[in-house]
Design an enzyme around this catalytic site. Structure first.
Site, mmCIF file in Angstrom:
data_model
loop_
_atom_site.group_PDB
_atom_site.id
_atom_site.type_symbol
_atom_site.label_atom_id
_atom_site.label_comp_id
_atom_site.label_asym_id
_atom_site.label_seq_id
_atom_site.Cartn_x
_atom_site.Cartn_y
_atom_site.Cartn_z
ATOM 1 N N GLU A 256 -8.812 -0.829 -2.476
ATOM 2 C CA GLU A 256 -9.107 0.609 -2.636
ATOM 3 C C GLU A 256 -10.510 0.955 -2.128
ATOM 4 O O GLU A 256 -10.722 2.046 -1.588
ATOM 5 C CB GLU A 256 -8.943 1.030 -4.099
ATOM 6 C CG GLU A 256 -7.574 0.762 -4.722
ATOM 7 C CD GLU A 256 -6.402 1.318 -3.928
ATOM 8 O OE1 GLU A 256 -6.579 2.300 -3.175
ATOM 9 O OE2 GLU A 256 -5.301 0.751 -4.044
ATOM 10 N N CYS B 117 0.861 -1.184 0.000
ATOM 11 C CA CYS B 117 0.000 0.000 0.000
ATOM 12 C C CYS B 117 0.897 1.233 0.000
ATOM 13 O O CYS B 117 1.865 1.290 0.754
ATOM 14 C CB CYS B 117 -0.876 -0.013 1.257
ATOM 15 S SG CYS B 117 -1.948 1.440 1.405
HETATM 16 ZN ZN LIG Z 1 -3.650 1.180 0.078
#
Ligand SMILES: [Zn+2]
Length: 179
Positions: free
Chosen positions: A138, A95
């Site tokens: 997401e 991420c």
């Molecule tokens: Zn992320």
């Protein structure tokens, strides 16, 4: 438009449920913002970037996931809603808000997501594998959920210890990564 910056965990915006994009917000300015998010994502080497990750507490994200056949799943997904999921996959996930951290996360193998495009038109996508993983990751960001929350308790503890180590050595600035 001001320069977008990627926000790092544990910035509160990452832990806040985003507001829907209202019908009055669609337009050239919004499209420019989405274009800029694609640029930020690509510069950072990511395959997905959600609005909260650039400090905007709203429900949209961009993604560009390479596929085995050489194609790309490149989309701007506004106001995502997971319609259905199927199957299971386990794999390493990263991420952009957790620089240098990769950890195994179990996700659904296939996802159907309903959303709007940057013109406000309704769209529906049926995605598998990495693209499905990306959409789930997401969409979580839009809900104020980070991938830490999706790890097993053991992996989460390992991840937290690693974050602490990176913070101690100054490799994790705690708030912004300049792009
Ligand atoms: Zn992320």
């Amino acid at each position: 438009m001001k320069q977008l910056e990627i926000v790092h965990y544990p910035d509160p915006v990452l832990l806040t449920v985003g507001k829907p994009v209202g019908s009055e917000e669609f337009g050239i300015e919004f499209r420019n913002l989405v274009d800029q998010m694609f640029v930020v994502m690509e510069k950072a080497g990511g395959v997905g970037l959600a609005a909260p990750q650039v400090g905007i507490s709203q429900r949209f994200f961009v993604m560009d996931v390479p596929e085995d056949d050489g194609g790309h799943q490149r989309h701007a997904i506004i106001n995502p809603r997971i319609v259905s999921v199927e199957g299971e996959q386990t794999g390493d996930e990263g991420c952009l808000s957790f620089p240098g951290l990769y950890q195994q996360v179990k996700r659904d193998m296939r996802v159907i997501v309903a959303a709007q495009d940057t013109s406000g038109e309704d769209i529906e996508l049926d995605l598998k594998g990495l693209a499905a993983r990306c959409v789930l990751h997401e969409t979580d960001h839009c809900d104020g959920i980070v991938f830490l929350d999706r790890m097993s308790p053991l992996k989460r503890e390992m991840a937290k210890r690693k974050i602490k180590r990176l913070q101690n050595t100054g490799e994790w600035d705690g708030r912004f990564a300049r792009v």
